[in-house]
Design a protein around this motif. Structure first.
Motif, PDB file in Angstrom:
ATOM      1  N   LEU A   1       0.858  -1.181   0.000  1.00  0.00           N
ATOM      2  CA  LEU A   1       0.000   0.000   0.000  1.00  0.00           C
ATOM      3  C   LEU A   1       0.895   1.231   0.000  1.00  0.00           C
ATOM      4  N   ASN A   2       0.592   2.195  -0.859  1.00  0.00           N
ATOM      5  CA  ASN A   2       1.450   3.367  -1.013  1.00  0.00           C
ATOM      6  C   ASN A   2       0.711   4.636  -0.610  1.00  0.00           C
ATOM      7  N   PHE A   3       1.420   5.485   0.133  1.00  0.00           N
ATOM      8  CA  PHE A   3       0.820   6.710   0.663  1.00  0.00           C
ATOM      9  C   PHE A   3       1.748   7.891   0.388  1.00  0.00           C
ATOM     10  N   PHE A   4       1.124   9.054   0.157  1.00  0.00           N
ATOM     11  CA  PHE A   4       1.899  10.269  -0.101  1.00  0.00           C
ATOM     12  C   PHE A   4       1.424  11.383   0.814  1.00  0.00           C
ATOM     13  N   GLY A   5       2.396  12.178   1.295  1.00  0.00           N
ATOM     14  CA  GLY A   5       2.051  13.349   2.084  1.00  0.00           C
ATOM     15  C   GLY A   5       2.158  13.144   3.579  1.00  0.00           C
ATOM     16  N   LEU A   6       2.294  11.906   4.014  1.00  0.00           N
ATOM     17  CA  LEU A   6       2.468  11.607   5.425  1.00  0.00           C
ATOM     18  C   LEU A   6       3.843  10.986   5.642  1.00  0.00           C
ATOM     19  N   GLY A   7       4.486  11.344   6.742  1.00  0.00           N
ATOM     20  CA  GLY A   7       5.774  10.771   7.058  1.00  0.00           C
ATOM     21  C   GLY A   7       5.641   9.386   7.661  1.00  0.00           C
ATOM     22  N   GLU A   8       6.762   8.671   7.722  1.00  0.00           N
ATOM     23  CA  GLU A   8       6.773   7.323   8.279  1.00  0.00           C
ATOM     24  C   GLU A   8       6.265   7.313   9.712  1.00  0.00           C
ATOM     25  N   ALA A   9       6.710   8.308  10.517  1.00  0.00           N
ATOM     26  CA  ALA A   9       6.299   8.356  11.921  1.00  0.00           C
ATOM     27  C   ALA A   9       4.799   8.612  12.047  1.00  0.00           C
ATOM     28  N   GLN A  10       4.255   9.480  11.183  1.00  0.00           N
ATOM     29  CA  GLN A  10       2.820   9.773  11.233  1.00  0.00           C
ATOM     30  C   GLN A  10       1.994   8.526  10.936  1.00  0.00           C
TER      31      GLN A  10
END
Length: 418
Positions: free
Chosen positions: A187-196
């Motif tokens: 699953l790929n996400f953009f705009g959020l950091g790894e910690a978030q």
């Protein structure tokens, strides 16, 4: 079970060659649900290689060695492994025939050590090398009623990866996962950091059993890998999808799409095709990076009409007809210039959208603007041009350019997603 990787080669220790093989094998094993507990790098030295092998043998169930199986006298990996585990080396006839045919086709004479590449363990399994000359080899040992597997793979990354995908993976699965299959979903996400993302998935991560959850991050681009094992592939896939639905529901606004190698470029291209819209680019700070990344996507010619790399002020003036006075009044790193670049590009190329990017990638400041300040404009037909400002401090040039590229593409993505 515990897996260990030993990368063999003095050139790796000296830094002449980057040890990418270890990273690739680790990722592939994780995709199979096998954890890599240890990694070693050792030179082409018999004594030190024996020490490395002895340490790995004392603590790991699966040992994979990459490198040191070529045609020179310092290619000693197979010899050391055979001696350590008290087995013989024999010639793999199929690989030897390929070696002889290759040398004949090149009108070259075989040296006295070229046959090294065709050697394999007498009581093991040989992995034929379709894309190179050195075969791999595997030993399956039973020690105290417990399986131990030792595998030797080529050093050249393309050969190593091909052999792992076509032979080693199935060999390992047959021994360590005889009654199950392993499936991974990305699953790929953009705009959020790894910690978030980790915080929002914390309860799922802390309670994970099947599927397992792993998070991989690039600047503002994060992949979540779900891995499940079951008796049937469909069962493992269903387990992954059930958890994926929960995760996507939580992070829906940032979700890009599925796939191990899925990118924001692919998402943008598919959205442009779906909406029957076209795009052009005017790049300064990114130096053509956005254009280059888009042209890697199959089918992009349907929507990408062209663009400009105007790295200097004069190029902006000559190619995009930007007013010199506009640049002088506002600075080349400004929302006004980014907007003018995008609007000139959309007019010249006749596209539905155009992006304009200007900024400072460093290492030095520019006209009083700090390194990492970037302006991105998105022009569209019959609508007001949108301009955003990025501030990416304390990052190297390649990260500033990469993140600017992603933010620019995300402007279009968010618009087309509405």
């Amino acid at each position: 079970m515990k897996a260990e990787i030993i990368a063999v080669g003095t050139e790796l220790l000296m830094g002449y060659i980057v040890n990418t093989n270890t990273a690739v094998v680790s990722q592939k094993l994780l995709d199979m649900g096998i954890g890599v507990y240890y990694q070693q790098v050792v030179g082409d030295n018999e004594e030190r290689l024996v020490e490395a092998l002895k340490l790995a043998d004392s603590r790991s169930d699966l040992i994979i060695l990459t490198g040191g199986i070529g045609p020179t006298r310092d290619d000693i990996t197979k010899f050391v492994v055979a001696k350590y585990y008290q087995t013989e080396l024999i010639q793999d006839e199929r690989q030897w025939e390929k070696i002889q045919s290759y040398f004949a086709s090149q009108n070259r004479q075989l040296s006295e050590t070229d046959y090294f590449q065709a050697l394999t363990f007498s009581d093991g399994t040989s992995f034929f090398n379709e894309v190179g000359l050195a075969c791999g080899s595997a030993l399956h040992l039973e020690i105290n009623n417990k399986s131990k597997v030792v595998i030797t793979l080529p050093g050249p990354p393309f050969e190593m990866e091909h052999m792992f995908d076509h032979y080693a993976r199935d060999y390992i699965n047959a021994i360590f996962h005889p009654n199950s299959v392993i499936e991974s979903l990305y699953l790929n996400f953009f705009g959020l950091g790894e910690a978030q993302i980790a915080i929002q998935l914390d309860d799922l991560i802390t309670s994970q059993s099947k599927p397992t959850i792993a998070i991989y991050a690039k600047p503002k681009l994060v992949t979540v890998r779900l891995t499940a094992n079951a008796y049937l592939a469909q069962q493992a896939q269903a387990l992954n999808q059930e958890l994926a639905n929960i995760i996507i529901n939580r992070l829906s606004s940032a979700f890009l799409g599925y796939g191990q190698n899925y990118t924001i470029e692919e998402d943008v291209v598919q959205l442009l095709i779906q909406h029957k819209k076209t795009l052009s680019l005017a790049e300064s700070v990114t130096g053509g990076l956005v254009l280059e990344s888009l042209t890697d996507i199959e089918g992009v010619s349907k929507v990408l009409k062209g663009g400009f790399v105007t790295y200097t002020n004069q190029a902006k003036i000559d190619l995009l007809k930007i007013s010199p006075q506009l640049i002088e009044d506002n600075s080349v790193v400004s929302p006004q210039v980014a907007q003018a670049m995008a609007e000139a590009c959309i007019k010249i190329c006749g596209t539905d959208f155009a992006l304009g990017l200007t900024g400072v990638a460093g290492p030095d400041t520019l006209e009083g603007h700090p390194v990492g300040q970037v302006f991105i404009a998105l022009a569209q037909k019959n609508s007001e041009t949108q301009v955003i400002e990025l501030n990416i401090p304390n990052k190297p040039r390649h990260v500033i350019r990469y993140q600017s590229k992603n933010e620019a593409l995300n402007l279009i993505r968010e618009l087309l997603k509405k």
